[in-house]
Design a protein around this motif. Structure first.
Motif, PDB file in Angstrom:
ATOM      1  N   VAL A  67       4.853  23.052 -31.624  1.00 32.62           N
ATOM      2  CA  VAL A  67       4.086  22.208 -32.541  1.00 32.62           C
ATOM      3  C   VAL A  67       4.608  22.334 -33.962  1.00 32.62           C
ATOM      4  O   VAL A  67       4.752  21.337 -34.668  1.00 32.62           O
ATOM      5  CB  VAL A  67       2.583  22.551 -32.475  1.00 32.62           C
ATOM      6  CG1 VAL A  67       1.812  21.909 -33.605  1.00 32.62           C
ATOM      7  CG2 VAL A  67       2.020  22.105 -31.150  1.00 32.62           C
ATOM      8  N   LYS A  68       4.893  23.560 -34.388  1.00 30.28           N
ATOM      9  CA  LYS A  68       5.438  23.738 -35.738  1.00 30.28           C
ATOM     10  C   LYS A  68       6.716  22.916 -35.915  1.00 30.28           C
ATOM     11  O   LYS A  68       6.890  22.228 -36.925  1.00 30.28           O
ATOM     12  CB  LYS A  68       5.738  25.217 -36.006  1.00 30.28           C
ATOM     13  CG  LYS A  68       4.528  26.048 -36.296  1.00 30.28           C
ATOM     14  CD  LYS A  68       4.964  27.466 -36.638  1.00 30.28           C
ATOM     15  CE  LYS A  68       3.813  28.301 -37.089  1.00 30.28           C
ATOM     16  NZ  LYS A  68       4.246  29.623 -37.539  1.00 30.28           N
ATOM     17  N   TYR A  69       7.590  22.999 -34.946  1.00 27.62           N
ATOM     18  CA  TYR A  69       8.856  22.269 -35.012  1.00 27.62           C
ATOM     19  C   TYR A  69       8.623  20.749 -35.021  1.00 27.62           C
ATOM     20  O   TYR A  69       9.174  20.032 -35.860  1.00 27.62           O
ATOM     21  CB  TYR A  69       9.751  22.663 -33.834  1.00 27.62           C
ATOM     22  CG  TYR A  69      11.024  21.852 -33.744  1.00 27.62           C
ATOM     23  CD1 TYR A  69      12.054  22.030 -34.661  1.00 27.62           C
ATOM     24  CD2 TYR A  69      11.183  20.895 -32.744  1.00 27.62           C
ATOM     25  CE1 TYR A  69      13.218  21.278 -34.585  1.00 27.62           C
ATOM     26  CE2 TYR A  69      12.338  20.147 -32.660  1.00 27.62           C
ATOM     27  CZ  TYR A  69      13.348  20.329 -33.580  1.00 27.62           C
ATOM     28  OH  TYR A  69      14.499  19.576 -33.507  1.00 27.62           O
ATOM     29  N   MET A  70       7.794  20.261 -34.094  1.00 24.29           N
ATOM     30  CA  MET A  70       7.579  18.815 -33.997  1.00 24.29           C
ATOM     31  C   MET A  70       6.860  18.262 -35.227  1.00 24.29           C
ATOM     32  O   MET A  70       7.219  17.184 -35.724  1.00 24.29           O
ATOM     33  CB  MET A  70       6.826  18.471 -32.715  1.00 24.29           C
ATOM     34  CG  MET A  70       7.655  18.699 -31.461  1.00 24.29           C
ATOM     35  SD  MET A  70       6.828  18.169 -29.927  1.00 24.29           S
ATOM     36  CE  MET A  70       5.476  19.324 -29.820  1.00 24.29           C
ATOM     37  N   CYS A  71       5.855  18.977 -35.731  1.00 23.70           N
ATOM     38  CA  CYS A  71       5.154  18.522 -36.935  1.00 23.70           C
ATOM     39  C   CYS A  71       6.086  18.497 -38.140  1.00 23.70           C
ATOM     40  O   CYS A  71       6.067  17.549 -38.940  1.00 23.70           O
ATOM     41  CB  CYS A  71       3.937  19.397 -37.214  1.00 23.70           C
ATOM     42  SG  CYS A  71       2.561  19.142 -36.072  1.00 23.70           S
ATOM     43  N   HIS A  72       6.925  19.525 -38.258  1.00 20.97           N
ATOM     44  CA  HIS A  72       7.903  19.558 -39.350  1.00 20.97           C
ATOM     45  C   HIS A  72       8.862  18.365 -39.241  1.00 20.97           C
ATOM     46  O   HIS A  72       9.142  17.676 -40.217  1.00 20.97           O
ATOM     47  CB  HIS A  72       8.679  20.881 -39.316  1.00 20.97           C
ATOM     48  CG  HIS A  72       9.765  20.958 -40.329  1.00 20.97           C
ATOM     49  ND1 HIS A  72       9.528  21.244 -41.654  1.00 20.97           N
ATOM     50  CD2 HIS A  72      11.106  20.755 -40.210  1.00 20.97           C
ATOM     51  CE1 HIS A  72      10.670  21.213 -42.316  1.00 20.97           C
ATOM     52  NE2 HIS A  72      11.644  20.936 -41.458  1.00 20.97           N
ATOM     53  N   LYS A  73       9.345  18.119 -38.047  1.00 20.21           N
ATOM     54  CA  LYS A  73      10.290  17.019 -37.822  1.00 20.21           C
ATOM     55  C   LYS A  73       9.636  15.661 -38.100  1.00 20.21           C
ATOM     56  O   LYS A  73      10.249  14.776 -38.697  1.00 20.21           O
ATOM     57  CB  LYS A  73      10.816  17.107 -36.390  1.00 20.21           C
ATOM     58  CG  LYS A  73      12.027  16.242 -36.107  1.00 20.21           C
ATOM     59  CD  LYS A  73      12.641  16.663 -34.781  1.00 20.21           C
ATOM     60  CE  LYS A  73      13.778  15.772 -34.359  1.00 20.21           C
ATOM     61  NZ  LYS A  73      14.977  15.888 -35.173  1.00 20.21           N
ATOM     62  N   LEU A  74       8.380  15.491 -37.683  1.00 16.11           N
ATOM     63  CA  LEU A  74       7.663  14.249 -37.980  1.00 16.11           C
ATOM     64  C   LEU A  74       7.502  14.054 -39.480  1.00 16.11           C
ATOM     65  O   LEU A  74       7.757  12.967 -40.008  1.00 16.11           O
ATOM     66  CB  LEU A  74       6.280  14.242 -37.322  1.00 16.11           C
ATOM     67  CG  LEU A  74       6.219  13.921 -35.849  1.00 16.11           C
ATOM     68  CD1 LEU A  74       4.822  14.178 -35.300  1.00 16.11           C
ATOM     69  CD2 LEU A  74       6.641  12.481 -35.586  1.00 16.11           C
ATOM     70  N   SER A  75       7.083  15.111 -40.176  1.00 16.01           N
ATOM     71  CA  SER A  75       6.878  15.014 -41.625  1.00 16.01           C
ATOM     72  C   SER A  75       8.163  14.667 -42.358  1.00 16.01           C
ATOM     73  O   SER A  75       8.199  13.754 -43.182  1.00 16.01           O
ATOM     74  CB  SER A  75       6.339  16.342 -42.177  1.00 16.01           C
ATOM     75  OG  SER A  75       5.040  16.570 -41.745  1.00 16.01           O
ATOM     76  N   LYS A  76       9.224  15.389 -42.051  1.00 13.55           N
ATOM     77  CA  LYS A  76      10.467  15.252 -42.811  1.00 13.55           C
ATOM     78  C   LYS A  76      11.302  14.041 -42.409  1.00 13.55           C
ATOM     79  O   LYS A  76      11.882  13.368 -43.258  1.00 13.55           O
ATOM     80  CB  LYS A  76      11.328  16.516 -42.674  1.00 13.55           C
ATOM     81  CG  LYS A  76      10.660  17.772 -43.140  1.00 13.55           C
ATOM     82  CD  LYS A  76      10.241  17.690 -44.589  1.00 13.55           C
ATOM     83  CE  LYS A  76       9.573  18.980 -45.009  1.00 13.55           C
ATOM     84  NZ  LYS A  76       8.780  18.854 -46.204  1.00 13.55           N
ATOM     85  N   GLU A  77      11.391  13.756 -41.111  1.00 14.27           N
ATOM     86  CA  GLU A  77      12.307  12.715 -40.651  1.00 14.27           C
ATOM     87  C   GLU A  77      11.650  11.378 -40.345  1.00 14.27           C
ATOM     88  O   GLU A  77      12.296  10.343 -40.453  1.00 14.27           O
ATOM     89  CB  GLU A  77      13.057  13.200 -39.406  1.00 14.27           C
ATOM     90  CG  GLU A  77      13.954  14.387 -39.691  1.00 14.27           C
ATOM     91  CD  GLU A  77      14.647  14.908 -38.451  1.00 14.27           C
ATOM     92  OE1 GLU A  77      14.594  14.260 -37.392  1.00 14.27           O
ATOM     93  OE2 GLU A  77      15.250  16.000 -38.533  1.00 14.27           O
TER      94      GLU A  77
END
Length: 161
Positions: free
Chosen positions: A51-61
């Protein structure tokens, strides 16, 4: 093709075999009765590395802003577990299609001057205004379950500095 295919496979395995599932979840169709279809759901902990990875990726990319996520959960639908038409809570929903592509079944359906469909394609993202779109997930006809991860994004999206 949002995530690395190996990550996608590992995520599917993690959801199916390592996360606790709740049976009896519905698509918020009221009133509930004996004919209301139920399916499985698994809530993610925000400390989960996936979740940390996917949320970060959604926010940034995807959003290109720091987003506030109120909830992340997986929907697990086996054959016969079609969702009901409903609207989501929150402001935006990001739906990530985790499991292998389903040919001719398992569509994401939504109402827009009639019922429209988006094919269930592994590694696909669908983003929509949660409070505005009446939608549902259709189940597969046979075989393994259809798994999606739903990210509930709050209205407040703060731009990067």
């Amino acid at each position: 093709n949002w995530l690395d295919p190996e990550f996608c496979d590992q995520l599917s395995d993690h959801i199916l075999y390592h996360m606790p599932h709740k049976y009896g979840c519905t698509s918020f169709q009221y009133p509930l009765n004996e004919s209301t279809t139920r399916f499985y759901m698994a809530d993610f902990d925000f400390q989960d590395l996936h979740v940390k990875y996917m949320c970060h990726k959604l926010s940034k990319e995807v959003f290109k802003h720091n987003c506030t996520f109120s909830r992340v959960h997986a929907n697990i639908q086996f054959s016969g577990m079609d969702g009901s038409f409903h609207k989501d809570d929150g402001n935006f929903t990001v739906l990530y299609m985790v499991t292998p592509t389903l040919d001719g079944v398992g569509h994401f359906e939504y109402e827009d001057e009639g019922t429209k469909q988006i094919d269930f394609v592994e590694n696909r993202l669908v983003i929509f205004e949660a409070y505005d779109l009446v939608h549902r997930g259709r189940s597969p006809d046979i075989g393994p379950p259809r798994i999606t991860v739903a990210f509930k994004v709050d209205k407040e999206i703060v731009s990067n500095k």
